[in-house]
Design a protein around this motif. Structure first.
Motif, mmCIF file in Angstrom:
data_model
loop_
_atom_site.group_PDB
_atom_site.id
_atom_site.type_symbol
_atom_site.label_atom_id
_atom_site.label_comp_id
_atom_site.label_asym_id
_atom_site.label_seq_id
_atom_site.Cartn_x
_atom_site.Cartn_y
_atom_site.Cartn_z
ATOM 1 N N ASN A 62 55.107 40.021 40.572
ATOM 2 C CA ASN A 62 54.620 40.380 39.245
ATOM 3 C C ASN A 62 53.423 39.503 38.891
ATOM 4 O OD1 ASN A 62 54.967 39.383 36.068
ATOM 5 N ND2 ASN A 62 54.887 41.593 36.378
ATOM 6 N N ILE A 63 52.321 40.161 38.515
ATOM 7 C CA ILE A 63 51.131 39.451 38.044
ATOM 8 C C ILE A 63 51.030 39.682 36.545
ATOM 9 C CG2 ILE A 63 48.621 39.274 38.186
ATOM 10 C CD1 ILE A 63 48.844 40.218 41.087
ATOM 11 N N HIS A 64 51.156 38.602 35.790
ATOM 12 C CA HIS A 64 51.156 38.688 34.327
ATOM 13 C C HIS A 64 49.922 37.986 33.765
ATOM 14 C CE1 HIS A 64 52.535 38.823 30.215
ATOM 15 N NE2 HIS A 64 52.425 37.507 30.102
ATOM 16 N N ILE A 65 49.150 38.731 32.973
ATOM 17 C CA ILE A 65 47.964 38.191 32.308
ATOM 18 C C ILE A 65 48.243 38.172 30.808
ATOM 19 C CG2 ILE A 65 45.498 38.490 31.890
ATOM 20 C CD1 ILE A 65 45.345 40.004 34.537
ATOM 21 N N PRO A 66 48.545 36.997 30.256
ATOM 22 C CA PRO A 66 48.833 36.937 28.810
ATOM 23 C C PRO A 66 47.643 37.389 27.963
ATOM 24 C CG PRO A 66 49.493 34.900 29.917
ATOM 25 C CD PRO A 66 48.678 35.676 30.897
ATOM 26 N N LYS A 67 46.447 36.898 28.340
ATOM 27 C CA LYS A 67 45.268 37.276 27.557
ATOM 28 C C LYS A 67 44.007 37.043 28.373
ATOM 29 C CE LYS A 67 43.065 36.497 23.058
ATOM 30 N NZ LYS A 67 43.131 35.712 21.796
ATOM 31 N N LEU A 68 43.236 38.092 28.558
ATOM 32 C CA LEU A 68 41.944 38.004 29.229
ATOM 33 C C LEU A 68 40.865 38.303 28.197
ATOM 34 C CD1 LEU A 68 40.939 39.344 32.716
ATOM 35 C CD2 LEU A 68 39.438 39.710 30.774
ATOM 36 N N THR A 69 39.972 37.375 28.028
ATOM 37 C CA THR A 69 38.910 37.556 27.032
ATOM 38 C C THR A 69 37.558 37.714 27.725
ATOM 39 O OG1 THR A 69 38.632 35.161 26.829
ATOM 40 C CG2 THR A 69 40.128 36.244 25.281
ATOM 41 N N VAL A 70 36.744 38.597 27.148
ATOM 42 C CA VAL A 70 35.376 38.808 27.611
ATOM 43 C C VAL A 70 34.448 38.585 26.419
ATOM 44 C CG1 VAL A 70 33.769 40.357 28.771
ATOM 45 C CG2 VAL A 70 36.220 40.555 29.228
ATOM 46 N N ARG A 71 33.533 37.621 26.544
ATOM 47 C CA ARG A 71 32.583 37.327 25.473
ATOM 48 C C ARG A 71 31.180 37.229 26.059
ATOM 49 N NH1 ARG A 71 36.230 38.824 23.182
ATOM 50 N NH2 ARG A 71 37.555 37.833 21.592
ATOM 51 N N GLN A 72 30.330 38.123 25.610
ATOM 52 C CA GLN A 72 28.942 38.142 26.081
ATOM 53 C C GLN A 72 28.889 38.145 27.620
ATOM 54 O OE1 GLN A 72 26.344 38.581 23.971
ATOM 55 N NE2 GLN A 72 27.941 38.722 22.386
ATOM 56 N N ASN A 73 29.677 39.029 28.212
ATOM 57 C CA ASN A 73 29.712 39.261 29.656
ATOM 58 C C ASN A 73 30.452 38.171 30.443
ATOM 59 O OD1 ASN A 73 28.162 41.697 29.569
ATOM 60 N ND2 ASN A 73 26.323 40.432 29.276
ATOM 61 N N HIS A 74 30.914 37.128 29.811
ATOM 62 C CA HIS A 74 31.664 36.075 30.491
ATOM 63 C C HIS A 74 33.165 36.297 30.248
ATOM 64 C CE1 HIS A 74 27.677 34.242 30.368
ATOM 65 N NE2 HIS A 74 28.076 33.419 31.327
ATOM 66 N N PHE A 75 33.955 36.193 31.318
ATOM 67 C CA PHE A 75 35.395 36.423 31.166
ATOM 68 C C PHE A 75 36.180 35.212 31.677
ATOM 69 C CE2 PHE A 75 34.381 38.031 35.413
ATOM 70 C CZ PHE A 75 35.386 37.497 36.196
ATOM 71 N N ARG A 76 37.387 35.100 31.165
ATOM 72 C CA ARG A 76 38.281 34.019 31.564
ATOM 73 C C ARG A 76 39.721 34.426 31.248
ATOM 74 N NH1 ARG A 76 38.056 28.552 32.642
ATOM 75 N NH2 ARG A 76 39.988 27.405 32.197
ATOM 76 N N SER A 77 40.633 33.993 32.116
ATOM 77 C CA SER A 77 42.033 34.295 31.869
ATOM 78 C C SER A 77 42.930 33.404 32.716
ATOM 79 C CB SER A 77 42.344 35.754 32.190
ATOM 80 O OG SER A 77 43.733 36.012 32.063
ATOM 81 N N ASP A 78 44.074 33.068 32.151
ATOM 82 C CA ASP A 78 45.148 32.468 32.936
ATOM 83 C C ASP A 78 45.981 33.595 33.530
ATOM 84 O OD1 ASP A 78 44.347 29.906 32.315
ATOM 85 O OD2 ASP A 78 45.644 29.783 30.542
ATOM 86 N N ILE A 79 46.576 33.336 34.691
ATOM 87 C CA ILE A 79 47.366 34.347 35.388
ATOM 88 C C ILE A 79 48.680 33.715 35.825
ATOM 89 C CG2 ILE A 79 47.471 35.948 37.338
ATOM 90 C CD1 ILE A 79 44.410 35.908 37.401
ATOM 91 N N GLU A 80 49.774 34.389 35.531
ATOM 92 C CA GLU A 80 51.080 33.965 36.031
ATOM 93 C C GLU A 80 51.496 34.909 37.157
ATOM 94 O OE1 GLU A 80 53.851 33.951 32.844
ATOM 95 O OE2 GLU A 80 52.650 32.621 31.572
ATOM 96 N N VAL A 81 51.871 34.319 38.280
ATOM 97 C CA VAL A 81 52.283 35.111 39.440
ATOM 98 C C VAL A 81 53.739 34.790 39.745
ATOM 99 C CG1 VAL A 81 51.851 35.673 41.854
ATOM 100 C CG2 VAL A 81 49.938 35.090 40.349
#
Length: 640
Positions: A180-199
């Motif tokens: 299971n790949i869980h992404i709590p929150k992925l944000t994209v701001r002005q073309n830049h993205f970041r996210s934590d991932i739980e595997v």
């Protein structure tokens, strides 16, 4: 003039009014149009793939905002594949009215995709249905540039400049095992993205972070993946599916797409990995470590071809080279071209860069001098017999300073040899005077020496460990039958495989074998005479029958110096499959007629080498009298 100006103004006003009314009508009916279009596409997908696709609400807000609620996709009689609670997209209005999709902002909440397989049934089987586009002539149409361009345009079009994706879950499950790949929150701001991932995989949990940048206008993607708290990323699923363990520190990737003249698509970018650890028994018995690996690539995709340009740079540890590869498909037949040319470089750059664990016998080796390498392959599957293969590693002032963990010159003196079967040791004995069955080369019948050599490697005393033409012919045969049916190994290669690599039957062995052969032959670490002496004393001639003296005794109760031409040719014939020597005999313990061609071939070669006369050759037939222990084994088989 005024009259005409008035008429023109009236026409313009009427046209503008009509356009406004049409746009107003479209605006008022936009939700109906959207739902009808969506329902039409949904019905097509349901009928084609056997799906049930439902949603609670689909509407447009304003001119460029789409909202979707409670979507579900369920394959017929299978588990739910996908659910979505809420999707809100802001699109580029001007591109939308031209039929193109460009997402400006997106908000996603609670997206769940579950790929489930129980026994032999999976809820994602429909994804692998074959789809072919045919021309009017019935042939499959290929336009790789068009396909790549369409896919990437769609990919970049759906990547938002801004957005938030919350509670994303992607699950793969087979019976009781799951990832299971869980992404709590992925944000994209002005073309830049970041996210934590739980595997989550069965009972283990990992925490990763991904970040990067997407630039739609330049068709560029840059991404980085790494584990939190300085841990290593352990790639999920691979252990269960392929029994492979792959770990790494950081993975980075970039891709830029551009269109070239002539309809070509150019892909440029870079892929890099650090701290890579790979384990799979088919690759190596030990964990393979690569501190640094990087590819800076340039790929040109045409209508019928894909080409990895020679400006591409591959780097592993200290080593860099520029590969070239082209794959072209015409009339449903592939044509591959590959080349590598590495001009003079420090030899230790190569041997110091070999990944630890992949070349166990070469670990710690130190060298001086320079090397240069040339490789060329041209394989047209429509004309396989015309295949071209060139491979040459040249040296200049080359010298081995230190052998490292393995003494590559050990065959020059007496050494301990261990024979293995299926990775397990079955016999251990010294190759030298201290072994009672050891036979010096000058005590072996010239008939046997030449019969074996002409059967296995007729140019042994004249080449430097490799026979390019034999390797080319072996590759042609393998490609024709689509399996490894022929080896093209020289006696030196067979020796290295048995003396240094007998325990390691894996993918990397061939490359390690080639490097050791090159070192032994180039540096003359062992003379040709001694190598052939070792070969004849370790080669297997029957079940647990090793060496020429045991073979001569087992079959004929003779010493190796007493063997006749017929006996010598027979012994040479069973070297490729010594455990199946019984297949050479009929039930009456006579050699099969199928060996007549082999006997004739080897006999002709013995005449050319001056070992026997033409008169003696006329009397040679596939007829032998087995008098040793082998006779009992053959009699036992004939009774059974």
């Amino acid at each position: 003039m005024g009259k005409y100006r008035t008429k023109g103004s009236i026409a313009l006003i009427i046209t503008g009014s009509v356009l406004i009314l049409v746009l107003a009508g479209l605006y008022l009916r936009r939700n109906g149009i959207l739902c009808r279009t969506a329902d039409k596409r949904i019905l097509y997908a349901e009928q084609k793939y056997g799906l049930s696709i439902c949603y609670e609400d689909l509407r447009m807000k304003g001119l460029n905002e789409i909202e979707l609620k409670n979507l579900s996709i369920v394959p017929r009689n299978r588990d739910t594949l996908l659910t979505l609670h809420t999707l809100n997209m802001h699109l580029n209005f001007w591109k939308l009215i031209r039929g193109k999709i460009e997402v400006r902002n997106v908000t996603v909440d609670q997206l769940k995709a579950s790929f489930i397989k129980a026994d032999s049934m999976a809820n994602y089987d429909f994804l692998f249905l074959k789809r072919k586009r045919e021309t009017s002539s019935g042939q499959v149409q290929t336009d790789y540039a068009h396909r790549i361009n369409r896919i990437l345009n769609l990919f970049y079009g759906f990547l938002p400049e801004n957005g938030t994706l919350c509670q994303i879950d992607i699950t793969e499950r087979k019976d009781r095992n799951f990832v299971n790949i869980h992404i709590p929150k992925l944000t994209v701001r002005q073309n830049h993205f970041r996210s934590d991932i739980e595997v989550h995989e069965d009972s283990t949990t990992q925490h990763w972070t991904t970040c990067g940048k997407v630039n739609r206008s330049s068709h560029t993607l840059k991404a980085e993946l790494y584990a939190q708290q300085n841990n290593k990323i352990i790639l999920p699923y691979l252990k269960r599916r392929f029994d492979a363990d792959i770990r790494l520190d950081t993975l980075t990737y970039s891709l830029t797409k551009s269109e070239k003249n002539g309809g070509q698509v150019q892909l440029t970018g870079q892929a890099a990995v650090s701290g890579l650890e790979v384990y799979h028994k088919a690759l190596s018995p030990e964990t393979v470590n690569l501190d640094r690996g990087q590819v800076s690539y340039r790929i040109l995709v045409g209508k019928e071809s894909a080409e990895l340009d020679s400006t591409t740079v591959v780097q592993f540890n200290q080593m860099q080279f520029h590969p070239y590869l082209k794959a072209e498909k015409k009339k449903q037949q592939w044509h591959f071209t590959a080349a590598v040319d590495k001009p003079w470089f420090p030899a230790d750059q190569l041997f110091g860069s070999l990944p630890k664990g992949l070349f166990s016998n070469l670990e710690g080796i130190k060298t001086s001098g320079e090397l240069a390498y040339h490789f060329f392959l041209d394989a047209n599957f429509a004309l396989l017999d015309s295949l071209k293969l060139e491979s040459e590693l040249k040296e200049r002032n080359f010298c081995i300073v230190n052998y490292g963990v393995t003494d590559l010159g050990k065959m020059s003196e007496e050494f301990i040899y261990t024979a293995y079967e299926n990775g397990q040791p079955v016999r251990t004995f010294p190759i030298g005077p201290s072994w009672e069955h050891f036979t010096p080369l000058d005590s072996i019948s010239p008939l046997l020496q030449m019969s074996v050599m002409q059967s296995e490697d007729g140019a042994f005393y004249f080449h430097r460990g490799f026979l390019p033409e034999a390797m080319r012919e072996a590759l042609i045969q393998d490609l024709k039958v689509k399996r490894f049916a022929r080896g093209g190994s020289t006696i030196t290669m067979q020796l290295v495989k048995n003396v240094f690599l007998n325990r390691n039957k894996n993918i990397a062995r061939k490359l390690e074998e080639a490097l050791i052969v090159w070192l032994i032959e180039t540096e003359r670490l062992t003379s040709k005479e001694r190598m052939y002496e070792v070969y004849l004393n370790i080669v297997e001639w029957g079940p647990l029958v090793y060496g020429v003296q045991e073979a001569a005794t087992y079959y004929f109760k003779k010493r190796p110096s007493q063997l006749t031409a017929e006996e010598s040719i027979f012994l040479a014939s069973i070297i490729p499959k010594p455990k199946h020597f019984r297949n050479s005999f009929n039930n009456d313990m006579q050699l099969k007629e199928s060996l007549e061609g082999y006997y004739r071939l080897i006999t002709e070669r013995l005449v050319k080498k001056g070992i026997i006369s033409e008169v003696a050759a006329d009397s040679i037939r596939p007829e032998i009298n087995v008098t040793g222990e082998a006779k009992k084994d053959l009699q036992r088989d004939s009774i059974q």
